[in-house]
Write an enzyme that holds these catalytic residues in place. Structure first.
Site, PDB file in Angstrom:
ATOM      1  N   GLU A  51       7.518   0.332  14.471  1.00 52.81           N
ATOM      2  CA  GLU A  51       7.300  -0.587  13.336  1.00 52.81           C
ATOM      3  C   GLU A  51       8.605  -1.074  12.747  1.00 52.81           C
ATOM      4  OE1 GLU A  51       4.661   0.237   9.999  1.00 52.81           O
ATOM      5  OE2 GLU A  51       3.537   1.611  11.288  1.00 52.81           O
ATOM      6  N   HIS A  85      -1.900  11.490  10.885  1.00 56.37           N
ATOM      7  CA  HIS A  85      -2.359  10.263  11.552  1.00 56.37           C
ATOM      8  C   HIS A  85      -1.308   9.732  12.530  1.00 56.37           C
ATOM      9  CE1 HIS A  85       0.183   8.248   8.607  1.00 56.37           C
ATOM     10  NE2 HIS A  85      -0.004   7.106   9.254  1.00 56.37           N
ATOM     11  N   GLU A 101       7.107   4.906   2.240  1.00 53.49           N
ATOM     12  CA  GLU A 101       6.497   5.590   3.384  1.00 53.49           C
ATOM     13  C   GLU A 101       6.526   4.567   4.506  1.00 53.49           C
ATOM     14  OE1 GLU A 101       4.908   6.179   6.167  1.00 53.49           O
ATOM     15  OE2 GLU A 101       2.828   6.313   5.435  1.00 53.49           O
ATOM     16  N   ASP A 151      -4.741  11.196   5.014  1.00 51.92           N
ATOM     17  CA  ASP A 151      -3.805  12.093   5.711  1.00 51.92           C
ATOM     18  C   ASP A 151      -3.147  12.949   4.630  1.00 51.92           C
ATOM     19  OD1 ASP A 151      -1.640  13.322   6.908  1.00 51.92           O
ATOM     20  OD2 ASP A 151      -1.144  11.616   8.181  1.00 51.92           O
TER      21      ASP A 151
END
Ligand code: SAH
Length: 483
Positions: free
Chosen positions: A290, A431, A281, A188
């Protein structure tokens, strides 16, 4: 009718016979079945005047050929006969409205009944709408109860992620043990080049600094930081991928700068007390999926020096309206007929699942609205669950079939060369794609109007890495899950 009371039987009989004749004449005028046009009418009047026939004989005559057919009855029997001054067409129009006295008596009654029936139907419709609304509210309540059933954890300072037991979070970390996910992230370019450009273009920020890389994966961000001039980089990851990262760093001769620690950031102790910079990240779908930001905030609060920096330092979450009736029917109407079978019940099941997909930019039908701005240097874990009102300025007159969510990432603070990237539908795809919340029924919208709404973002108490997002658009509420 009331005017007849008190008449003699003979008078009454004559009245009825004349009434019958009048009815017949009016019907004939309105239907024009017995030649009672202008001429027929004139001839009939002259015939009646000339022959002075009885009402009974006229009624009998009405069943056979008309007795006034001869043209001789065109001659007026009386000079200036007032009956011949009548406008027959006007009379026939009136006759069409009042076909028979009997029928005209029934009209108000029928109208009254129709009105009552209409009232009853309207009341029933209103009651049904109220019942449907109650049912919907009950459904939302039940959904909330089931999904949030496990409240035993309760609120805490560090949040539910920090308190997860190792076995509870095993699936999450083993997903990062698969190489394909790291390949996808590294490929990505929007994502990876943004991190690279921010570090390489702002080397003054990194020079001689101690950097913590939360969730180093293959070690890519740690290597960028080392190349940007960091004195020391501490790379932490709980996933097995860290063993590959160790090899990668050695192959690039950066092992003197980069130190690895395998473990959950919440459970390990760093070899230093404080760090100058945290890079990570951590972004998931719809930014917060998440909940990895919780771990970065844990590291910030525990290890970041007083004037330290967290990168990225700012993020936005935005929403926009989507008008794509084709996509809506592909996903919803599809269930009405699947290889000849009805699967209609599936409609209710697919709506609450938010969809991660690349949206065609031309299907966006509003200006975007930023619903949340996060300052990574100061935000708290509890602020990552929120409810906010928004308003979408519609740009096309069509149907709104979905709401799209996406995010923007900024590397701003203390950077002479600011870098940012966006996951918006009109930007190069990443992505993360976009997150689409399909509306159960499309909402008609007009260009220029504001579409009001409210969004609530919560962690799923049963799985704090998953999100529950409730959207209330134009008064229609729906809870979506992202898992
Ligand atoms: N920094 C890498 C990988 C990003 S993916 C890159 O940019 O390519 C996120 C990584 O963080 C995963 O490898 C995951 O295992 C790790 N991670 C997530 N939460 C963590 C935590 N609490 N402690 C340690 N590692 C974590």
């Amino acid at each position: 009718m009331a005017a007849c009371t008190g008449l003699s039987p003979l008078c009454l009989k004559r009245y009825n016979t004349v009434r019958q004749i009048m009815v017949w004449i009016f019907q004939s005028l309105s239907k024009n079945t017995v030649g009672l046009d202008d001429y027929g009418y004139i001839k009939m009047i002259n015939y009646l005047r000339t022959t002075k026939c009885s009402a009974e004989s006229l009624l009998l005559a009405s069943n056979g050929p008309l007795p006034w057919e001869s043209d001789e009855y065109m001659k007026p029997a009386l000079p200036d006969d007032p009956l011949l001054q009548i406008d027959v067409e006007e009379l026939s129009e009136a006759a069409a409205v009042t076909l028979s006295p009997a029928a005209s008596d029934e009209v108000p009654l029928l109208l009254q009944r129709a009105r009552k029936a209409e009232d009853r139907a309207q009341r029933a419709e209103e009651a049904l709408a109220r019942a449907m609304d109650d049912l919907h509210k009950l459904k939302l309540l039940a959904q909330g109860l089931v999904l949030n059933a496990d409240t035993s954890r309760g609120p805490s300072r560090t949040g539910a992620i920090a308190e997860l037991r190792e076995d509870e979070d095993e699936a999450y970390f083993s997903s990062y043990g698969h190489y394909s996910i790291h390949e996808e992230m590294l490929k990505d370019k929007v994502r990876t080049e943004s991190y690279r450009d921010f570090m390489y273009r702002n080397m003054d920020v990194f020079k001689d600094k101690v950097v913590l890389d939360v969730g180093c994966g293959t070690g890519i961000l740690s290597m960028f930081a080392a190349k940007a001039g960091a004195r020391k980089v501490i790379a932490v990851d709980q996933s097995e991928i860290i063993y590959q990262a160790m090899d990668i760093v050695r192959s690039n001769k950066l092992e003197d700068t980069i130190t690895f620690i395998k473990g959950r950031i919440e459970e390990i102790d760093l070899p230093v007390e404080k760090v100058d910079i945290i890079v990570s990240e951590w972004m998931g779908y719809f930014l917060l999926f998440e909940s990895m930001l919780d771990s970065v905030l844990y590291a910030r609060d525990r290890y970041l020096a007083e004037d330290g920096l967290v990168f990225p330092d700012r993020c936005n979450i935005s929403l926009a309206a989507v008008g794509d009736t084709q996509k809506h029917s592909d996903r919803i109407a599809f269930w009405d007929n699947v290889y000849g079978f009805k699967m209609t019940c599936m409609k209710k099941a697919v709506i609450p699942e938010a969809v991660v997909e690349v949206l065609k930019p031309e299907t966006v039908i509003s200006e975007p609205a930023v619903i949340k701005t996060i300052d990574c240097g100061s935000v708290t874990v509890s602020e990552l669950e929120f409810a906010v009102d928004f308003s979408l300025k519609i740009t096309a007159s069509t149907f709104c079939t979905a709401i799209v969510g996406y995010f923007d990432i900024f590397f701003d603070k203390s950077c002479g060369n600011k870098v940012m990237f966006s996951t918006a539908p009109d930007c190069t795809k990443t992505h993360w794609k976009q997150t689409v919340f399909l509306l159960e029924s499309p909402i008609p919208v007009k260009a220029g109007e504001e579409l009001p709404g409210q969004i609530t973002v919560h962690k799923n108490r049963k799985d704090p890495r998953a999100l529950l997002i409730t959207l209330d658009v134009a008064g229609r509420k729906q809870t979506y899950s992202l898992q």
